[in-house]
Design a protein around this motif. Sequence first.
Motif, PDB file in Angstrom:
ATOM      1  N   LEU A  90       9.694  20.610   7.841  1.00 46.73           N
ATOM      2  CA  LEU A  90       8.375  20.312   8.391  1.00 46.73           C
ATOM      3  C   LEU A  90       7.510  21.559   8.495  1.00 46.73           C
ATOM      4  CD1 LEU A  90       9.423  18.013  11.357  1.00 46.73           C
ATOM      5  CD2 LEU A  90       8.603  17.314   9.109  1.00 46.73           C
ATOM      6  N   MET A  91       6.203  21.345   8.429  1.00 47.19           N
ATOM      7  CA  MET A  91       5.267  22.424   8.688  1.00 47.19           C
ATOM      8  C   MET A  91       4.976  22.473  10.184  1.00 47.19           C
ATOM      9  SD  MET A  91       1.869  23.041   6.538  1.00 47.19           S
ATOM     10  CE  MET A  91       2.470  22.438   5.012  1.00 47.19           C
ATOM     11  N   ALA A  92       4.997  21.299  10.816  1.00 43.72           N
ATOM     12  CA  ALA A  92       4.792  21.220  12.260  1.00 43.72           C
ATOM     13  C   ALA A  92       5.511  19.977  12.774  1.00 43.72           C
ATOM     14  CB  ALA A  92       3.310  21.127  12.574  1.00 43.72           C
ATOM     15  N   LEU A  93       6.045  20.084  13.988  1.00 42.04           N
ATOM     16  CA  LEU A  93       6.767  18.965  14.598  1.00 42.04           C
ATOM     17  C   LEU A  93       6.002  18.517  15.834  1.00 42.04           C
ATOM     18  CD1 LEU A  93       9.398  17.235  14.985  1.00 42.04           C
ATOM     19  CD2 LEU A  93      10.300  19.176  16.284  1.00 42.04           C
ATOM     20  N   PRO A  94       5.575  17.241  15.896  1.00 40.43           N
ATOM     21  CA  PRO A  94       4.850  16.776  17.076  1.00 40.43           C
ATOM     22  C   PRO A  94       5.773  16.712  18.300  1.00 40.43           C
ATOM     23  CG  PRO A  94       4.655  15.216  15.240  1.00 40.43           C
ATOM     24  CD  PRO A  94       5.692  16.204  14.862  1.00 40.43           C
ATOM     25  N   VAL A  95       5.228  17.095  19.444  1.00 42.53           N
ATOM     26  CA  VAL A  95       5.972  17.048  20.702  1.00 42.53           C
ATOM     27  C   VAL A  95       5.370  15.920  21.532  1.00 42.53           C
ATOM     28  CG1 VAL A  95       6.627  18.348  22.762  1.00 42.53           C
ATOM     29  CG2 VAL A  95       6.336  19.537  20.574  1.00 42.53           C
ATOM     30  N   VAL A  96       6.224  15.021  22.057  1.00 42.26           N
ATOM     31  CA  VAL A  96       5.724  13.848  22.777  1.00 42.26           C
ATOM     32  C   VAL A  96       6.322  13.766  24.179  1.00 42.26           C
ATOM     33  CG1 VAL A  96       5.383  12.522  20.648  1.00 42.26           C
ATOM     34  CG2 VAL A  96       7.578  12.389  21.846  1.00 42.26           C
ATOM     35  N   ASP A  97       5.667  12.984  25.060  1.00 42.13           N
ATOM     36  CA  ASP A  97       6.226  12.768  26.398  1.00 42.13           C
ATOM     37  C   ASP A  97       7.140  11.546  26.371  1.00 42.13           C
ATOM     38  OD1 ASP A  97       4.646  10.532  26.423  1.00 42.13           O
ATOM     39  OD2 ASP A  97       3.203  11.303  27.873  1.00 42.13           O
ATOM     40  N   ASP A  98       7.633  11.129  27.565  1.00 38.49           N
ATOM     41  CA  ASP A  98       8.589  10.028  27.609  1.00 38.49           C
ATOM     42  C   ASP A  98       7.998   8.724  27.081  1.00 38.49           C
ATOM     43  OD1 ASP A  98      10.600  11.583  28.549  1.00 38.49           O
ATOM     44  OD2 ASP A  98      10.206  11.157  30.659  1.00 38.49           O
ATOM     45  N   GLU A  99       6.683   8.588  27.161  1.00 35.39           N
ATOM     46  CA  GLU A  99       6.043   7.370  26.650  1.00 35.39           C
ATOM     47  C   GLU A  99       5.659   7.515  25.171  1.00 35.39           C
ATOM     48  OE1 GLU A  99       5.162   8.142  30.079  1.00 35.39           O
ATOM     49  OE2 GLU A  99       6.773   6.665  30.342  1.00 35.39           O
ATOM     50  N   GLY A 100       6.043   8.615  24.551  1.00 34.18           N
ATOM     51  CA  GLY A 100       5.752   8.774  23.129  1.00 34.18           C
ATOM     52  C   GLY A 100       4.335   9.262  22.858  1.00 34.18           C
ATOM     53  N   ARG A 101       3.631   9.719  23.885  1.00 33.11           N
ATOM     54  CA  ARG A 101       2.263  10.205  23.673  1.00 33.11           C
ATOM     55  C   ARG A 101       2.292  11.633  23.154  1.00 33.11           C
ATOM     56  NH1 ARG A 101       0.694   7.655  29.285  1.00 33.11           N
ATOM     57  NH2 ARG A 101       2.126   9.312  29.858  1.00 33.11           N
ATOM     58  N   LEU A 102       1.431  11.907  22.190  1.00 30.87           N
ATOM     59  CA  LEU A 102       1.382  13.229  21.553  1.00 30.87           C
ATOM     60  C   LEU A 102       0.860  14.289  22.532  1.00 30.87           C
ATOM     61  CD1 LEU A 102       1.581  14.935  18.964  1.00 30.87           C
ATOM     62  CD2 LEU A 102      -0.744  14.228  18.413  1.00 30.87           C
ATOM     63  N   LEU A 103       1.658  15.335  22.759  1.00 32.39           N
ATOM     64  CA  LEU A 103       1.266  16.402  23.682  1.00 32.39           C
ATOM     65  C   LEU A 103       0.868  17.679  22.951  1.00 32.39           C
ATOM     66  CD1 LEU A 103       4.205  16.072  26.223  1.00 32.39           C
ATOM     67  CD2 LEU A 103       1.861  15.250  26.541  1.00 32.39           C
ATOM     68  N   GLY A 104       1.538  17.943  21.843  1.00 34.95           N
ATOM     69  CA  GLY A 104       1.278  19.188  21.124  1.00 34.95           C
ATOM     70  C   GLY A 104       2.144  19.250  19.890  1.00 34.95           C
ATOM     71  N   VAL A 105       2.164  20.410  19.238  1.00 35.10           N
ATOM     72  CA  VAL A 105       3.048  20.585  18.082  1.00 35.10           C
ATOM     73  C   VAL A 105       3.756  21.936  18.161  1.00 35.10           C
ATOM     74  CG1 VAL A 105       1.693  19.169  16.464  1.00 35.10           C
ATOM     75  CG2 VAL A 105       1.238  21.633  16.636  1.00 35.10           C
ATOM     76  N   ILE A 106       4.909  21.994  17.536  1.00 38.89           N
ATOM     77  CA  ILE A 106       5.610  23.262  17.321  1.00 38.89           C
ATOM     78  C   ILE A 106       5.500  23.544  15.839  1.00 38.89           C
ATOM     79  CG2 ILE A 106       7.838  24.407  17.373  1.00 38.89           C
ATOM     80  CD1 ILE A 106       8.535  22.955  19.812  1.00 38.89           C
ATOM     81  N   THR A 107       5.122  24.768  15.474  1.00 39.99           N
ATOM     82  CA  THR A 107       4.867  25.054  14.061  1.00 39.99           C
ATOM     83  C   THR A 107       6.051  25.767  13.406  1.00 39.99           C
ATOM     84  OG1 THR A 107       3.689  27.017  14.787  1.00 39.99           O
ATOM     85  CG2 THR A 107       2.360  25.090  14.271  1.00 39.99           C
TER      86      THR A 107
END
Lengths: 464, 464
Positions: free
Chosen positions: B232-249
């Motif tokens: 991956l170029m970036a991995l999305p980071v989500v909360d317990d409800e699956g909402r997008l919080l940020g990314v790790i590159t």
Amino acid sequence: MGETDPNTREPIDVEAILEALESGETEQIVAIAKEAHPGDVEVAFERLEDEDREQVLDQLPAEVLSAWADYLPASDVEHRLNTLPETERREVLESLSDDELVDFLQEVDEEDRGQYIQRLDEETRQISEDLLKYPEESAGGRMTKAMAVVPVGLTVKQALEVLESIREEAELLSRIYVVDEHRRILGKLRLRDLAFSKWDTEIAALMDSDQISVNALADQEEAAQMIARYDLMALPVVDDEGRLLGVITHDDALEILEEESTEDMERISGIGGQSDFAYLQTPAMTHFRRRFGWILTLAFLALSSGFVIHAYEAVLTNYYILALYLPMVVAAGGNTGAQSATMVIRAMSLGELDTREFWRVIWKEGRIGFLLGTLLGVCVALQIQFLMPPGMITGSLTPLSVAIVVGFSLMAQVLTSTLIGAALPIGAKKMRLDPAVVASPAITTVVDVSGSIIYFTLAGAIFR
Amino acid sequence: MGETDPNTREPIDVEAILEALESGETEQIVAIAKEAHPGDVEVAFERLEDEDREQVLDQLPAEVLSAWADYLPASDVEHRLNTLPETERREVLESLSDDELVDFLQEVDEEDRGQYIQRLDEETRQISEDLLKYPEESAGGRMTKAMAVVPVGLTVKQALEVLESIREEAELLSRIYVVDEHRRILGKLRLRDLAFSKWDTEIAALMDSDQISVNALADQEEAAQMIARYDLMALPVVDDEGRLLGVITHDDALEILEEESTEDMERISGIGGQSDFAYLQTPAMTHFRRRFGWILTLAFLALSSGFVIHAYEAVLTNYYILALYLPMVVAAGGNTGAQSATMVIRAMSLGELDTREFWRVIWKEGRIGFLLGTLLGVCVALQIQFLMPPGMITGSLTPLSVAIVVGFSLMAQVLTSTLIGAALPIGAKKMRLDPAVVASPAITTVVDVSGSIIYFTLAGAIFR
């Protein structure tokens, strides 16, 4: 390690594959295979026994094999290729990206390689042969030619037209290289610079002229370290004239640095050679071959320690209390030597340290070794003086004399071992050897001998 | 290592900086600083002595400090920040990207942290406080909020407008996340998909619905391994409800995996704790503190080996030839145990192995240990029988009896050590400890004791 979580993707279920295999449900295997991410397949395959793996492979449709080829060991891919009809075999090979194909060709037997290359279409064959010219572990051997290149002098509109025509081939459109008529890099563009600029803008005005690149013959590790150091998405690979040949991408850098870390760790623990396979995939005989060399060498080197103890028979049998502290003195050397060797080897691997810093390292490790040795010597001397079980020290000896011998031996042993542990890897690198090869095993053997000599000589002198 | 080459970028010249410092040419330092890539500065700083580093820092203009902040140790950045006037201090902090700023805030003292946060503008403060809620070593603690997000339902034209407005903030426009009204990820887009599509196309038709993501509370190592596994170029980071919080590159993944490899290597060699500094930057006292714990513990544990040898006084002094092979038997255990421990620890770190595979590992290492032990035992027995210096074996002993004792001891010692070396790290992981902590040092101590007992017991039984 994180917990299992409904929002986090779970790796493919190895158990499900194994069950499907046992019950002979081949459609089930194919269904799982088609849905799975190749990255998960890699993990699952690492845990399958050889026979199970072959059975799964035999079920794979050609298009699934294409998607997986880069994630499986070359021998597995080859096994399945050889069972496919000629046309499908060629389809799989041609569907691979150029660096995947070259990785595969580098790993198969040299005789087979020629046969595979002959089957390729003209263009693919040309590219493969170009890439195969570079050593497997060089930057050139790892690069892909599928990058985006535009000649300087174009406008944004013209550049976008060029990119649109190659959009599916280029691995990364996020970095676009601008080259002169000799294909030398003048700068790089981001797709966003083009997408959000006026169509008649000259691309030369938009490009970033920072030109980091690596020579095709440089070690792949150097390329990976540059990607890490400059936070690059892709690193251009150039020839001696500075002409752009290809790029190495961020995911290659990750793979290279993981491989190099593994190699360092294995060398530090006296494991030779390299394996392209995961732990469980590697046959016991291969593991055995990688380990036996050092084990045999070290065993016979340990004889020198034995000769030292044997030579001091008179001292040891007269003052048998020395036997109690012999393993401690010897082990303290091995442990402190391994610590300083590991620190120095890792620092060199990470590029934090160079052979030029030899004397600064010696000065630092000298102070550390002195502190470690002194404090350890004092602790053990206090234990001997105040916490010795009664009746252990007999004859002409006093706890104080034993405490002095053991304490000073520990000091000398720890200080010398720390210095040897730091000096040997740097010395190896100076002689263009892999620093990790002379690490722990060699150091332990050397300091076992020096420790025994220090200990018995000091005891002989003080007790007499 | 590749050769120096005009086409390959050369790291910044540390000597030039040092010379400029000595001659007091501060403009020279500033000139070098402005031109240098921060990645090169990092390397140069790793090699500068503390005082030289502080002198260079004191010369840095605020804008250079901003560019370098992510590449320098937090304490260095803080040192310079505290000498800057209030307004410039705030400018530097606000110019950092959100994850750089949070990295810095995580590293400074807790008291100072509040002060720095107060100085930030409302928006930056809000983002920092959000990110600081996650543990430093979690996926959330490493992510950036500067990614590209577009709501589903837009057309290509609308999406491009959104992206144009955030183009300079988003770290990676190459990956664009499409979310629903609850900010849950529906898929991802590449900028090229938008740039080369008709303006009235719905983005939902272009997106790739593969949704790999990681929970914000997952370990950063898990996130990095996912980036490696799925390229991956970036991995999305989500909360317990699956909402997008940020990314790790991808560059974070590289950094995390390098840190974890370093930590494993250090643990395997009995070095405790962690250091945010490079080898030469770390003061000798800090190195000393990280090493002394294990050295002291291992020294006293080695006493148990000493007690075994001490207890077998009668056997050893009667048959002093045993002293010659004692170091060999003991060392063979330590060496083979370290090998199998390293293989198993690394395989677990790379995700190739899990605690579920315990018995398969034992079965594999059992076979390897048996092969290693048998072959080593036979080699050494042959040496004793046929290559022993005359006069070494005296009294009632024959070369054959010594060969039998040493050969069988080696076999038993190597087999048990190989098994112990593999079992302890897996056992540690089962108990949710770091497998690397119980590696080489602990194993060596255990097998030193077992080796001595095996050797003397066997000798006592056979020689009697």
